[in-house]
Design a protein around this motif. Structure first.
Motif, PDB file in Angstrom:
ATOM      1  N   ARG A 350       0.751  -1.063  -0.059  1.00  0.00           N
ATOM      2  CA  ARG A 350       0.087  -0.274  -0.161  1.00  0.00           C
ATOM      3  C   ARG A 350       0.986   1.208  -0.011  1.00  0.00           C
ATOM      4  O   ARG A 350       1.990   1.248   0.551  1.00  0.00           O
ATOM      5  CB  ARG A 350      -0.853   0.149   1.220  1.00  0.00           C
ATOM      6  CG  ARG A 350      -2.112  -0.978   1.428  1.00  0.00           C
ATOM      7  CD  ARG A 350      -2.763  -1.044   2.522  1.00  0.00           C
ATOM      8  NE  ARG A 350      -3.823  -1.932   2.493  1.00  0.00           N
ATOM      9  CZ  ARG A 350      -5.082  -1.795   2.536  1.00  0.00           C
ATOM     10  NH1 ARG A 350      -5.825  -0.578   2.200  1.00  0.00           N
ATOM     11  NH2 ARG A 350      -5.975  -2.812   2.411  1.00  0.00           N
ATOM     12  N   ARG A 351       0.476   2.216  -0.535  1.00  0.00           N
ATOM     13  CA  ARG A 351       1.389   3.340  -0.773  1.00  0.00           C
ATOM     14  C   ARG A 351       0.408   4.842  -0.690  1.00  0.00           C
ATOM     15  O   ARG A 351      -0.992   4.639  -0.957  1.00  0.00           O
ATOM     16  CB  ARG A 351       1.934   3.500  -2.197  1.00  0.00           C
ATOM     17  CG  ARG A 351       2.914   2.507  -2.576  1.00  0.00           C
ATOM     18  CD  ARG A 351       3.760   2.669  -3.814  1.00  0.00           C
ATOM     19  NE  ARG A 351       2.781   3.021  -5.017  1.00  0.00           N
ATOM     20  CZ  ARG A 351       3.309   3.431  -6.161  1.00  0.00           C
ATOM     21  NH1 ARG A 351       4.389   3.794  -6.156  1.00  0.00           N
ATOM     22  NH2 ARG A 351       2.320   3.392  -7.067  1.00  0.00           N
ATOM     23  N   HIS A 352       0.998   5.760  -0.364  1.00  0.00           N
ATOM     24  CA  HIS A 352       0.266   6.995  -0.074  1.00  0.00           C
ATOM     25  C   HIS A 352       1.073   8.131  -0.803  1.00  0.00           C
ATOM     26  O   HIS A 352       2.308   8.214  -0.718  1.00  0.00           O
ATOM     27  CB  HIS A 352      -0.553   7.460   1.140  1.00  0.00           C
ATOM     28  CG  HIS A 352       0.510   7.765   2.115  1.00  0.00           C
ATOM     29  ND1 HIS A 352       0.956   6.807   3.046  1.00  0.00           N
ATOM     30  CD2 HIS A 352       0.960   8.849   2.627  1.00  0.00           C
ATOM     31  CE1 HIS A 352       2.038   7.136   3.765  1.00  0.00           C
ATOM     32  NE2 HIS A 352       2.082   8.478   3.600  1.00  0.00           N
ATOM     33  N   LYS A 353       0.448   9.302  -1.202  1.00  0.00           N
ATOM     34  CA  LYS A 353       1.452  10.326  -1.891  1.00  0.00           C
ATOM     35  C   LYS A 353       1.702  11.511  -0.996  1.00  0.00           C
ATOM     36  O   LYS A 353       0.757  11.815  -0.135  1.00  0.00           O
ATOM     37  CB  LYS A 353       0.561  10.801  -3.093  1.00  0.00           C
ATOM     38  CG  LYS A 353       1.369  11.489  -3.973  1.00  0.00           C
ATOM     39  CD  LYS A 353       0.799  11.859  -5.192  1.00  0.00           C
ATOM     40  CE  LYS A 353       1.593  12.793  -6.185  1.00  0.00           C
ATOM     41  NZ  LYS A 353       1.066  12.996  -7.478  1.00  0.00           N
ATOM     42  N   GLU A 354       2.831  11.740  -0.925  1.00  0.00           N
ATOM     43  CA  GLU A 354       3.134  12.783  -0.074  1.00  0.00           C
ATOM     44  C   GLU A 354       4.074  13.734  -0.938  1.00  0.00           C
ATOM     45  O   GLU A 354       5.197  13.185  -1.214  1.00  0.00           O
ATOM     46  CB  GLU A 354       3.987  12.479   1.137  1.00  0.00           C
ATOM     47  CG  GLU A 354       3.377  11.669   2.375  1.00  0.00           C
ATOM     48  CD  GLU A 354       4.282  11.374   3.484  1.00  0.00           C
ATOM     49  OE1 GLU A 354       5.345  11.755   3.601  1.00  0.00           O
ATOM     50  OE2 GLU A 354       3.734  10.520   4.465  1.00  0.00           O
ATOM     51  N   ASP A 356       5.377  14.991  -4.096  1.00  0.00           N
ATOM     52  CA  ASP A 356       5.680  14.448  -5.369  1.00  0.00           C
ATOM     53  C   ASP A 356       6.164  12.762  -5.446  1.00  0.00           C
ATOM     54  O   ASP A 356       6.512  12.170  -6.376  1.00  0.00           O
ATOM     55  CB  ASP A 356       6.661  15.183  -6.167  1.00  0.00           C
ATOM     56  CG  ASP A 356       6.109  16.519  -6.522  1.00  0.00           C
ATOM     57  OD1 ASP A 356       4.994  16.737  -6.542  1.00  0.00           O
ATOM     58  OD2 ASP A 356       7.081  17.574  -6.708  1.00  0.00           O
ATOM     59  N   LYS A 357       5.986  12.475  -4.116  1.00  0.00           N
ATOM     60  CA  LYS A 357       6.644  11.033  -3.660  1.00  0.00           C
ATOM     61  C   LYS A 357       5.397  10.086  -3.220  1.00  0.00           C
ATOM     62  O   LYS A 357       4.483  10.469  -2.677  1.00  0.00           O
ATOM     63  CB  LYS A 357       7.716  11.118  -2.764  1.00  0.00           C
ATOM     64  CG  LYS A 357       8.805  11.576  -3.277  1.00  0.00           C
ATOM     65  CD  LYS A 357       9.958  11.483  -2.269  1.00  0.00           C
ATOM     66  CE  LYS A 357      11.196  12.306  -2.820  1.00  0.00           C
ATOM     67  NZ  LYS A 357      12.313  12.332  -1.766  1.00  0.00           N
ATOM     68  N   TYR A 358       5.494   8.825  -3.800  1.00  0.00           N
ATOM     69  CA  TYR A 358       4.625   7.653  -2.981  1.00  0.00           C
ATOM     70  C   TYR A 358       5.322   7.077  -1.839  1.00  0.00           C
ATOM     71  O   TYR A 358       6.778   6.667  -2.176  1.00  0.00           O
ATOM     72  CB  TYR A 358       4.204   6.782  -3.990  1.00  0.00           C
ATOM     73  CG  TYR A 358       3.140   7.152  -5.106  1.00  0.00           C
ATOM     74  CD1 TYR A 358       1.796   7.297  -4.730  1.00  0.00           C
ATOM     75  CD2 TYR A 358       3.615   7.791  -6.358  1.00  0.00           C
ATOM     76  CE1 TYR A 358       0.862   7.702  -5.252  1.00  0.00           C
ATOM     77  CE2 TYR A 358       2.312   8.240  -7.159  1.00  0.00           C
ATOM     78  CZ  TYR A 358       1.095   8.114  -6.502  1.00  0.00           C
ATOM     79  OH  TYR A 358      -0.077   8.727  -7.316  1.00  0.00           O
ATOM     80  N   ILE A 360       5.657   3.830   0.742  1.00  0.00           N
ATOM     81  CA  ILE A 360       4.985   2.723   1.281  1.00  0.00           C
ATOM     82  C   ILE A 360       4.610   2.676   2.568  1.00  0.00           C
ATOM     83  O   ILE A 360       5.375   3.081   3.509  1.00  0.00           O
ATOM     84  CB  ILE A 360       6.094   1.526   1.013  1.00  0.00           C
ATOM     85  CG1 ILE A 360       6.326   1.350  -0.660  1.00  0.00           C
ATOM     86  CG2 ILE A 360       5.563   0.177   1.506  1.00  0.00           C
ATOM     87  CD1 ILE A 360       7.489   0.550  -1.016  1.00  0.00           C
ATOM     88  N   GLU A 361       3.351   2.311   2.741  1.00  0.00           N
ATOM     89  CA  GLU A 361       3.116   2.149   4.261  1.00  0.00           C
ATOM     90  C   GLU A 361       3.712   1.111   5.100  1.00  0.00           C
ATOM     91  O   GLU A 361       3.803   0.165   4.634  1.00  0.00           O
ATOM     92  CB  GLU A 361       1.449   2.354   4.267  1.00  0.00           C
ATOM     93  CG  GLU A 361       0.821   3.386   3.689  1.00  0.00           C
ATOM     94  CD  GLU A 361      -0.494   3.370   3.599  1.00  0.00           C
ATOM     95  OE1 GLU A 361      -1.233   2.698   4.288  1.00  0.00           O
ATOM     96  OE2 GLU A 361      -1.381   4.097   2.954  1.00  0.00           O
TER      97      GLU A 361
END
Length: 416
Positions: A350-354, A356-358, A360-361
């Motif tokens: 799972r990833r979320h965007k911060e 300009d970067k993704y 990984i959680e």
């Protein structure tokens, strides 16, 4: 199609263990597997102080469970709320049963103990320094240890329900959620642990299948199923393409118009895909949908507000939802389509965007958080009371423990 129904046994219908947990006047952590009655006991414990006009709160993690509890309290208000008048009942349903994340103000799992402590203290200050007399957390393993380290800032008494095997969010190390939560509560105030050992939801065949997903979980493997009723074996049908799976689902729906039906998938785009298929075939999730062609759906990110509001007002089945959001619910029939995606979901971070970067959680133990764990499928299968269907094109290796029914062997049952 029927409204979603949450079955709530009342005091005289509870087991001895459930009644013991209900009548325990101390803070308590209730643990047990799916169908053991954790949510049933929590709701009944919540209603006792409510009937006496106490200032309490019931928190859930899943908004779908929140919707079903609110629906239950609305539908059964005359028998559940004692002598409370209509205005008081409405206030309870609107303001005393809440999503913890939304009540907190969009809580983030990475918030540490100090951050949560300060925010809880601010909540109490905003209430004029008044603690709640009791707070209730259902599906407590979906929150974080920082919440329970600080729970008694909010209330004089805390009641929780939790299950290690249903720790889908990865906020606790594997098999440690109950111990961590109990230790956190016990260090602040006297708290008792109550185990609910029986399963009152599944048939033997369904539960035996479900625990095949988690062979290394001794807690699940040791659950006694000798008292469960026997029923039909789960139908694991392989060799169906996407169109055929859609048709198969529709046939199940049309042949079971009076049953609660849950359709469980990995991703929100799959929820949307099934929604659109049903709409093309005359079904509707709108408020004015005809009873024989209505359904509901839910996914957690960016769901249209109007559809979510309709779902909260009147939850219908079939109900399309992700594995992440199905906990606390139960259905007569569960359909798990697109199951050939299960293996990929187990290995997809799972990833979320911060910016300009993704990013990984991460789980509590530092491992990457995947789109699914084997526990997701264990939980999904245990939502089914009487019938379970697993549909896929290619057999994922996660199903190697179970001998499937091949599409070519069941032509008489297929809708094409």
């Amino acid at each position: 199609m029927p409204n979603f129904r949450f079955r709530l046994p009342i005091d005289r219908q509870l087991t001895d263990a459930q009644r013991l947990a209900l009548n325990n006047d101390s803070s308590i952590l209730i643990c047990g597997g799916p169908g053991s009655g954790k949510t049933v006991v929590t709701i009944n414990r919540f209603l006792k102080p409510i009937r006496n006009n106490k200032d309490v709160m019931l928190f859930t993690y899943n908004r779908t469970l929140l919707a079903s509890i609110k629906g239950l309290l609305t539908e059964k208000s005359e028998e559940l709320f004692g002598n409370l008048n209509a205005a008081a009942i409405k206030d309870v349903i609107d303001n005393k049963v809440a999503s913890f994340y939304k009540w907190y103000g969009w809580f983030r799992p990475e918030f540490d103990e100090e951050r949560v402590e300060n925010d809880f203290k601010r909540k109490i200050l905003n209430r004029g320094g008044r603690k709640y007399s009791e707070i209730f957390f259902d599906e407590a393993q979906d929150l974080t240890s920082s919440v329970f380290t600080n729970s008694f800032i909010l209330a004089d008494k805390v009641s929780c329900g939790a299950d290690n095997a249903q720790n889908l969010q990865g906020n606790f190390p594997p098999d440690e959620a109950v111990d961590v939560i109990f230790g956190s509560l016990r260090r602040q105030s006297y708290t008792e642990l109550q185990q609910l050992e029986a399963n009152f939801r599944n048939t033997k065949e369904i539960f035996e299948f479900a625990r095949g997903f988690v062979p290394e979980d001794l807690g699940v493997q040791e659950i006694d199923i000798s008292e469960l009723d026997s029923g039909e074996n789960p139908e694991i049908i392989i060799g169906l393409n996407e169109v055929q799976q859609m048709e198969y689902m529709q046939r199940i729906i049309e042949n079971n118009t009076n049953s609660n039906i849950g359709i469980l998938v990995n991703y929100s785009n799959q929820v949307i895909k099934i929604k659109e298929h049903l709409e093309k075939n005359g079904y509707s999730c709108k408020a004015d949908a005809s009873e024989d062609k209505s359904f509901s759906y839910y996914y957690s990110n960016n769901m249209p507000y109007e559809d979510e509001r309709v779902m909260f007002d009147q939850m219908k089945t079939p109900f399309i939802v992700t594995y992440d959001s199905c906990k606390g619910l139960e259905f007569d029939i569960v359909i798990m389509p697109f199951f050939n995606d299960a293996q990929a979901a187990l290995n997809k971070p799972r990833r979320h965007k911060e910016g300009d970067k993704y990013i990984i959680e991460k789980n509590a133990d530092g491992t990457n958080k995947m789109w699914a764990t084997v526990n997701h499928y264990y939980v999904g299968a245990t939502r089914a009371k009487t019938l379970l269907y697993v549909l896929c094109y290619l057999k994922p290796s996660i199903l190697n423990f179970y001998k499937p029914v091949l599409a070519s062997d069941s032509d008489n049952d297929l809708p094409f």
